[in-house]
Design an enzyme around this catalytic site. Structure first.
Site, short mmCIF file in Angstrom:
data_model
loop_
_atom_site.label_atom_id
_atom_site.label_comp_id
_atom_site.label_asym_id
_atom_site.label_seq_id
_atom_site.Cartn_x
_atom_site.Cartn_y
_atom_site.Cartn_z
N HIS A 186 50.76 26.48 49.93
CA HIS A 186 50.39 25.30 49.30
C HIS A 186 48.89 24.78 49.79
CE1 HIS A 186 50.98 20.57 48.49
NE2 HIS A 186 50.23 20.36 50.60
N TRP A 201 46.28 29.27 55.05
CA TRP A 201 45.42 29.01 54.38
C TRP A 201 43.93 29.25 54.87
CZ3 TRP A 201 40.56 26.65 53.32
CH2 TRP A 201 40.26 25.44 54.27
N SER A 244 34.57 33.47 40.14
CA SER A 244 34.42 32.55 39.66
C SER A 244 33.85 30.98 39.68
CB SER A 244 36.01 31.62 38.90
OG SER A 244 36.25 30.68 38.73
N SER A 245 33.53 31.18 41.17
CA SER A 245 32.60 29.76 41.41
C SER A 245 31.05 30.04 41.17
CB SER A 245 34.04 29.12 42.81
OG SER A 245 34.65 28.69 43.26
N HIS A 304 33.84 24.68 56.76
CA HIS A 304 33.42 22.97 56.37
C HIS A 304 32.91 22.54 55.13
CE1 HIS A 304 33.55 18.85 58.07
NE2 HIS A 304 32.07 19.71 58.15
N TYR A 317 33.39 19.96 52.46
CA TYR A 317 32.34 19.28 51.01
C TYR A 317 32.33 19.36 49.23
CZ TYR A 317 31.50 16.84 55.14
OH TYR A 317 31.20 16.04 56.63
N HIS A 333 33.32 22.98 64.92
CA HIS A 333 34.81 21.81 65.87
C HIS A 333 35.74 21.97 64.91
CE1 HIS A 333 33.27 19.05 61.30
NE2 HIS A 333 34.22 20.13 61.18
N HIS A 334 35.84 23.44 64.58
CA HIS A 334 37.11 23.41 64.30
C HIS A 334 37.82 24.41 65.06
CE1 HIS A 334 37.23 21.90 60.19
NE2 HIS A 334 36.71 22.23 60.22
N LYS A 393 27.15 5.64 52.10
CA LYS A 393 27.30 5.90 51.44
C LYS A 393 28.96 5.14 51.35
CE LYS A 393 28.30 9.33 48.68
NZ LYS A 393 27.03 9.47 48.31
N ARG A 436 52.22 21.03 64.07
CA ARG A 436 52.19 21.42 62.75
C ARG A 436 52.13 22.86 62.27
NH1 ARG A 436 45.73 22.44 60.97
NH2 ARG A 436 46.12 23.07 58.90
C1 HEM Z 1 52.34 15.37 47.21
C2 HEM Z 1 51.02 15.31 48.08
C3 HEM Z 1 51.49 16.24 49.17
C4 HEM Z 1 52.31 16.82 50.13
C5 HEM Z 1 53.54 15.77 50.46
C6 HEM Z 1 52.09 16.96 51.42
C7 HEM Z 1 52.37 17.69 52.31
C8 HEM Z 1 51.73 18.82 53.11
C9 HEM Z 1 52.66 18.92 54.08
C10 HEM Z 1 54.41 19.08 54.61
C11 HEM Z 1 52.25 19.97 54.62
C12 HEM Z 1 52.58 20.75 55.76
C13 HEM Z 1 51.71 20.74 57.50
C14 HEM Z 1 52.25 21.12 58.06
O1 HEM Z 1 53.31 21.67 59.26
O2 HEM Z 1 51.17 22.88 59.18
C15 HEM Z 1 50.73 20.44 53.89
C16 HEM Z 1 49.28 20.64 54.11
C17 HEM Z 1 48.05 20.74 53.75
N1 HEM Z 1 47.91 20.20 52.60
FE1 HEM Z 1 49.48 18.81 52.29
N2 HEM Z 1 50.29 18.10 50.46
C18 HEM Z 1 50.01 16.82 49.39
C19 HEM Z 1 48.95 16.98 48.82
C20 HEM Z 1 47.97 17.75 49.44
C21 HEM Z 1 47.02 17.97 48.88
C22 HEM Z 1 46.23 17.27 47.00
C23 HEM Z 1 45.65 18.65 49.11
C24 HEM Z 1 44.58 18.95 48.80
C25 HEM Z 1 43.62 19.86 49.03
C26 HEM Z 1 45.71 19.48 50.18
C27 HEM Z 1 46.40 20.11 51.10
C28 HEM Z 1 46.56 20.65 52.33
C29 HEM Z 1 46.72 21.65 53.29
C30 HEM Z 1 44.85 22.95 53.06
C31 HEM Z 1 47.65 21.72 53.96
C32 HEM Z 1 47.37 23.07 55.15
C33 HEM Z 1 48.23 24.29 55.26
C34 HEM Z 1 48.04 24.67 55.94
O3 HEM Z 1 47.98 24.74 57.28
O4 HEM Z 1 47.90 26.28 55.94
N3 HEM Z 1 47.80 19.04 50.48
N4 HEM Z 1 51.48 19.06 53.59
CU CU Z 2 34.95 20.43 59.28
#
Ligand code: HEM
Ligand code: CU
Length: 538
Positions: free
Chosen positions: A90, A155, A182-183, A266, A270, A315-316, A344, A463
């Site tokens: 995700h 991720w 690509s980026s 980080h 941005y 900071h992470h 901003k 989490r």
């Molecule tokens: C419908 C909208 C969304 C819902 C309901 C949602 C829900 C969640 C949930 C439940 C988790 C897992 C938390 C955990 O147990 O660690 C998560 C992780 C994450 N989400 Fe979302 N999310 C949504 C949209 C987004 C969007 C738009 C982004 C943008 C980039 C995003 C980025 C992330 C990232 C980076 C993680 C961390 C994954 C990880 O820890 O491996 N999410 N999200």
């Molecule tokens: Cu950071």
């Protein structure tokens, strides 16, 4: 050779006199060839935006599964190993598949139109930058179906866990290499386009703010995507070729990975928010019918944020055991970022102050961005405090924080931009009532989903774990219900976009009376080849 792409007019450069393309005007080739072989910035922008929308829906479906599992304590729907795959993929797909390509899509469409250029500087490289994405997307999605399932180490891909996975982990590494390539190509294209192809008279400090934010973002991309490539290449050689960069048993150090990863990571956050700043800084003045307050300070604020983003990565890593001096350094540099960010937010509010405001859908999303992104910024400041972070690291507080910056920040600014420019792209007005419904459902459901996560985190819920203690049950159920509404609301968005492409009230060249950038001087939709004679900017 396609004359349009090989020799764009570069105003003011001897040997590149603006050419008269009148004799070669033609429309798009028909059918599949139009999309596969396109070198046209508008078509490629469209491809980027659709790819990103598809990835947004796929990664969103994964989020729905996560929230379905977390709606009640205990394990109901998915096996814990699968749950880990869901959270990892995700995050990975939202970031690399949805948010980043969406902003590149905006850059493709809007940068040439806003600087008065006929196309991107390297149209063929542009085609290749896009067509790498479906390959990477296919690799990531198909990795769910290989033995052992998708990569499940977050991720962030931390070793030692990441070293132990199966073939999907290598597929993910390959996919990220491809996405990075690509980026980098996309970023080089954007930098060269902005620096070399601006209309006569458009000095750097006359560029629309969206162009400025993308110029700075593109430099960030060129700087840090290779760092990520290094991290995952070292991981690959550790996994298969006998090196020990990250394995303690072989004399390496897993914490080294975190340093390299977050030196990319980080600035990466941005990369996902600066173009959002640009979109919001375009929309607010339009619907306030006033120029942007503090243009120059906006440019300097974006540049300072980009510069500071290189000094804060650890900071992470406050809980990895670093000397107090290191903790203090990274705490203070992180808090320093609040200064340009505050500039901003102040400027956005001052832009609205005493404006003649109207609240069309793009404006609603832009205002929500200012309010909600700021909440995410504040929780980030909370997390920057070392003693607090030691408590909150890896709890749901972090999940709340990054969704306020990524969903109500990046994703909602993308929605704002789509509604703002849809009339220009398609020539039709979208359905305003439907747009407002989409907005209110999204804004309310977003807060219902993610605000309670602050409380869960403060109370200690970790989490990335599929089960939780009973005292967390109520807030989790609320979050899950909110998430289902949030997910369903995005189908309205899809429907609104498709019906706008199919038809609707004709938009006219400039549907927003307060808009003043160059794209509104063209018809809607703009001609397939626009600004073949560059405009002059006073
Ligand atoms: C419908 C909208 C969304 C819902 C309901 C949602 C829900 C969640 C949930 C439940 C988790 C897992 C938390 C955990 O147990 O660690 C998560 C992780 C994450 N989400 Fe979302 N999310 C949504 C949209 C987004 C969007 C738009 C982004 C943008 C980039 C995003 C980025 C992330 C990232 C980076 C993680 C961390 C994954 C990880 O820890 O491996 N999410 N999200
Ligand atoms: Cu950071």
């Amino acid at each position: 050779m396609d004359a349009h792409s090989a020799n764009p007019a570069i105003p003011g450069v001897p040997g590149h006199p603006p050419r008269d393309y009148a004799e070669e005007h033609h429309g798009a080739p028909g059918g599949l060839r139009r999309w596969l072989t396109s070198t046209n910035h508008k078509d490629i922008g469209t491809l980027y935006l659709w790819f990103s929308f598809a990835m947004f829906l796929f990664a969103g479906a994964l989020a729905m599964l996560i929230r379905a599992e977390l709606a009640r304590p205990g394990i109901q729907l998915v096996d814990p190993a699968v749950f880990n795959q869901l959270t990892a993929m995700h995050g990975l797909i939202m970031i690399f598949g949805a948010i980043m390509p969406a902003f590149v899509g905006f850059a493709n469409w809007m940068v040439p139109l806003q600087i008065g250029a006929p196309d991107m500087a390297f149209p063929r490289m542009n085609n290749w930058s896009f067509w790498l994405l479906p390959a990477a997307g296919t690799l990531l999605i198909s990795s769910f179906f290989v033995p052992g399932g998708a990569a499940a180490a977050g991720w962030t891909m931390y070793p030692p866990l990441y070293m132990q996975g199966g073939i999907a982990y290598d597929m993910t590494i390959l996919a990220i290499h491809i996405l990075g390539l690509s980026s980098i190509m996309g970023a080089i294209n954007i930098i060269v386009t902005i620096l070399n192809m601006r209309a006569t008279g458009m000095t750097l400090m006359k560029m629309p703010l969206f162009v400025w934010t993308w110029l700075i973002t593109a430099y960030l991309l060129v700087a840090v995507m290779p760092v990520l490539a290094c991290a995952i290449t070292m991981m690959l050689t550790d996994r298969h070729f006998g090196t020990h960069f990250f394995s303690a048993a072989g004399g390496g150090d897993p914490v080294l990975f975190q340093h390299v990863f977050w030196f990319f990571g980080h600035p990466e956050v941005y990369i996902m928010i600066l173009p959002a700043f640009g979109i919001v800084s375009t929309i607010l003045p339009t619907f306030a019918r006033k120029p942007l307050f503090g243009y120059t300070s906006m440019v300097y604020a974006v540049a300072s944020i980009a510069f500071l983003s290189f000094l804060v990565w650890a900071h992470h890593m406050f809980t990895t055991g670093m000397p107090a001096a290191g903790q203090l350094f990274f705490m203070y540099t992180t808090m320093l970022i609040a200064v340009p960010t505050g500039v901003k937010v102040f400027n956005w509010v001052a832009t609205l102050w005493r404006g003649s405001l109207t609240f069309e859908t793009p404006m609603l999303f832009a205002i929500a961005f200012v309010c909600l992104f700021t909440i995410g910024g504040f929780s980030g400041l909370v997390l920057a405090l070392v003693p607090v972070d030691i408590q909150l690291q890896d709890t749901y507080y972090v999940v709340a924080h990054f969704h306020y910056v990524l969903f109500s920040g990046a994703a909602m600014s993308i929605m704002a931009g789509v509604y703002y420019w849809l009339p220009k792209w398609t020539g039709h007005m979208y359905n305003e009532a439907l747009g407002k419904t989409h907005f209110w459902l999204t804004a309310i459901a977003f807060n219902v989903t993610f605000f309670p996560m602050h409380f869960l985190g403060l109370a200690g819920m970790p989490r990335r774990i599929p089960d939780y203690a009973l005292q967390f049950a109520e807030f989790n159920l609320i979050a899950s219900l909110g998430a289902f509404v949030l997910g369903a609301a995005q189908l309205l968005f899809l429907y609104n976009v498709i019906s706008c492409i199919r038809g609707g009230k004709p938009a006219g060249a400039k549907p927003w009376e307060g808009a003043d950038t160059l794209e509104w001087t063209l018809s809607s939709p703009p001609p397939y080849h626009s600004f073949t004679t560059p405009p002059t900017v006073r």
